[in-house]
Design a protein around this motif. Structure first.
Motif, PDB file in Angstrom:
ATOM      1  N   HIS A  57     -28.948  -9.221 -29.863  1.00 23.86           N
ATOM      2  CA  HIS A  57     -28.899  -9.885 -31.174  1.00 23.86           C
ATOM      3  C   HIS A  57     -27.492 -10.360 -31.487  1.00 23.86           C
ATOM      4  N   ALA A  58     -27.398 -11.518 -32.109  1.00 22.49           N
ATOM      5  CA  ALA A  58     -26.201 -11.898 -32.848  1.00 22.49           C
ATOM      6  C   ALA A  58     -26.478 -11.498 -34.292  1.00 22.49           C
ATOM      7  N   ASP A  59     -25.947 -10.357 -34.699  1.00 26.24           N
ATOM      8  CA  ASP A  59     -26.246  -9.795 -36.016  1.00 26.24           C
ATOM      9  C   ASP A  59     -25.534 -10.555 -37.123  1.00 26.24           C
ATOM     10  N   LEU A  60     -26.256 -10.779 -38.219  1.00 21.37           N
ATOM     11  CA  LEU A  60     -25.697 -11.405 -39.414  1.00 21.37           C
ATOM     12  C   LEU A  60     -25.904 -10.448 -40.586  1.00 21.37           C
ATOM     13  N   SER A  61     -25.492 -10.837 -41.780  1.00 21.99           N
ATOM     14  CA  SER A  61     -25.467  -9.878 -42.881  1.00 21.99           C
ATOM     15  C   SER A  61     -26.851  -9.346 -43.236  1.00 21.99           C
ATOM     16  N   ARG A  62     -27.866 -10.218 -43.242  1.00 28.05           N
ATOM     17  CA  ARG A  62     -29.223  -9.802 -43.621  1.00 28.05           C
ATOM     18  C   ARG A  62     -30.256 -10.260 -42.604  1.00 28.05           C
ATOM     19  N   SER A  63     -29.797 -10.697 -41.444  1.00 24.69           N
ATOM     20  CA  SER A  63     -30.681 -11.349 -40.494  1.00 24.69           C
ATOM     21  C   SER A  63     -30.024 -11.310 -39.119  1.00 24.69           C
ATOM     22  N   PHE A  64     -30.658 -11.946 -38.147  1.00 22.13           N
ATOM     23  CA  PHE A  64     -30.023 -12.047 -36.835  1.00 22.13           C
ATOM     24  C   PHE A  64     -30.691 -13.145 -36.020  1.00 22.13           C
ATOM     25  N   VAL A  65     -29.988 -13.562 -34.975  1.00 20.64           N
ATOM     26  CA  VAL A  65     -30.546 -14.456 -33.973  1.00 20.64           C
ATOM     27  C   VAL A  65     -30.747 -13.627 -32.716  1.00 20.64           C
ATOM     28  N   GLU A  66     -31.975 -13.603 -32.231  1.00 19.98           N
ATOM     29  CA  GLU A  66     -32.313 -12.811 -31.054  1.00 19.98           C
ATOM     30  C   GLU A  66     -32.284 -13.681 -29.811  1.00 19.98           C
ATOM     31  N   LEU A  67     -31.702 -13.162 -28.740  1.00 14.99           N
ATOM     32  CA  LEU A  67     -31.814 -13.752 -27.417  1.00 14.99           C
ATOM     33  C   LEU A  67     -32.750 -12.867 -26.615  1.00 14.99           C
ATOM     34  N   VAL A  68     -33.752 -13.467 -25.986  1.00 14.35           N
ATOM     35  CA  VAL A  68     -34.744 -12.661 -25.283  1.00 14.35           C
ATOM     36  C   VAL A  68     -35.207 -13.395 -24.036  1.00 14.35           C
ATOM     37  N   THR A  69     -35.460 -12.637 -22.980  1.00  9.97           N
ATOM     38  CA  THR A  69     -35.944 -13.213 -21.734  1.00  9.97           C
ATOM     39  C   THR A  69     -36.928 -12.260 -21.078  1.00  9.97           C
ATOM     40  N   PRO A  70     -37.994 -12.781 -20.470  1.00  5.38           N
ATOM     41  CA  PRO A  70     -38.899 -11.903 -19.719  1.00  5.38           C
ATOM     42  C   PRO A  70     -38.211 -11.391 -18.456  1.00  5.38           C
ATOM     43  N   VAL A  71     -38.586 -10.186 -18.051  1.00  4.42           N
ATOM     44  CA  VAL A  71     -37.997  -9.555 -16.871  1.00  4.42           C
ATOM     45  C   VAL A  71     -39.120  -9.125 -15.930  1.00  4.42           C
ATOM     46  N   ARG A  72     -39.050  -9.581 -14.702  1.00  6.64           N
ATOM     47  CA  ARG A  72     -40.024  -9.137 -13.714  1.00  6.64           C
ATOM     48  C   ARG A  72     -39.688  -7.717 -13.275  1.00  6.64           C
ATOM     49  N   PRO A  73     -40.700  -6.901 -12.965  1.00  2.31           N
ATOM     50  CA  PRO A  73     -40.437  -5.497 -12.590  1.00  2.31           C
ATOM     51  C   PRO A  73     -39.412  -5.378 -11.471  1.00  2.31           C
ATOM     52  N   GLY A  74     -38.362  -4.608 -11.755  1.00  2.00           N
ATOM     53  CA  GLY A  74     -37.335  -4.352 -10.768  1.00  2.00           C
ATOM     54  C   GLY A  74     -36.383  -5.490 -10.500  1.00  2.00           C
TER      55      GLY A  74
END
Length: 307
Positions: A57-74
């Motif tokens: 997350h890029a955290d903000l005062s009352r919110s955030f922007v999430e960075l997310v990616t799928p991960v294959r097992p291992g």
């Protein structure tokens, strides 16, 4: 009467390479901590292997922007070397359900990433998520009910679990749309808010819809929010035909799509200088606000608004 949805809680930027995305957001002027990724030992005595999804997350005062990616097992390709591996801990009888949920989330993220890299998650913040759930159901908006999950948080006293209560709205073609309980104030001292760009809050998400569909989408979002869409946000709706007036040069690869988000900053001149120093292109919105175009920001335009 108070509204049960007050503002944005977070947007989720789905990416293919977490290390690349973190480097981009650091150039944009955000503090981004190492991502977390769940892991599971597939046999007794084996080392836990990452799988599911990695996020930060890029955290903000009352919110955030999430960075997310799928991960294959291992497979740790695309994850930074300092990614935090979080072994799953659950009673044996609950583990199959937990695994199923994580695998379903990873598959969903992979589908969105294949559609295009960019914003696919939009979550609203609520001081009364149960009340919001009841109102949405009464308005004919399907959802999966209020769920609670735990998020591990590093604190000066060690890792604590922050409860997160949320609901997901059914059938939104633009991605994952839902409502989350307001951030727990007890955990806010752990958040990193010292961004070089001065970012303070997430104030707007821009949703682009096909020409001719604006009335239907407006009606849908007004049911989500429980009030008319306004110029004050938190959602701006725009048709493909009118997108160039708001975000010149933007051309989303699919519709409907969350094409941009806006963060509030105290000093636009400071932001402009930082972006120039880091070699990022800047355009002007139709409102005169600077933004980094999607083509330079992994599929999601980022607007800066001085407040």
């Amino acid at each position: 009467m108070p509204h049960d949805i007050t503002r944005l809680h977070h947007v989720g930027h789905v990416v293919g390479d977490m290390a690349q995305a973190m480097a981009l957001y650091q150039r944009l002027g955000f503090h981004v901590p190492p991502p977390s990724v769940p892991a599971l030992a597939h046999r007794e005595g084996a080392a836990p292997e990452p799988f599911g999804a990695a996020n930060t997350h890029a955290d903000l005062s009352r919110s955030f922007v999430e960075l997310v990616t799928p991960v294959r097992p291992g497979n740790t390709a695309g994850l930074p070397s300092d990614a935090r591996i979080v072994p799953l801990q659950a009673p044996p009888e609950k583990l199959p359900m937990l695994l199923s949920r994580i695998e379903a989330t990873s598959a969903q993220l992979g589908g969105w990433r294949d559609r295009f890299e960019g914003l696919h998650i939009l979550m609203f913040s609520s001081p009364d998520v149960e009340g919001a759930a009841d109102r949405l159901a009464a308005a004919g908006v399907g959802h999966g009910g209020v769920n609670t999950v735990g998020r591990p948080v590093e604190t000066p006293d060690g890792v604590r679990t922050e409860p997160v209560r949320y609901l997901e709205i059914d059938g939104a073609p633009e991605g994952r749309i839902g409502v989350v309980a307001d951030l727990d104030p007890d955990f806010q001292p752990t958040r990193h808010l010292d961004h070089p760009n001065g970012a303070q809050d997430l104030v707007e998400a821009v949703l682009c819809v096909p020409d001719g569909q604006l009335p239907l989408v407006r009606e849908r979002y007004e049911r989500y929010l429980g009030r008319p869409i306004s110029a004050e946000g938190p959602v701006t709706l725009v048709t493909k035909a009118d997108l160039a007036d708001l975000l010149p040069g933007e051309d989303p690869p699919a519709l409907p799509a969350l094409v941009a988000c806006t963060v509030a900053v105290p000093d636009i001149a400071r932001v402009r200088a930082l972006l120039a120093e880091n070699g990022l292109p800047v355009r002007e919105t139709g409102r005169g606000e600077p933004f980094v175009p999607a083509e330079a920001a992994l599929g999601a335009a980022l607007i800066f608004r001085e407040t």
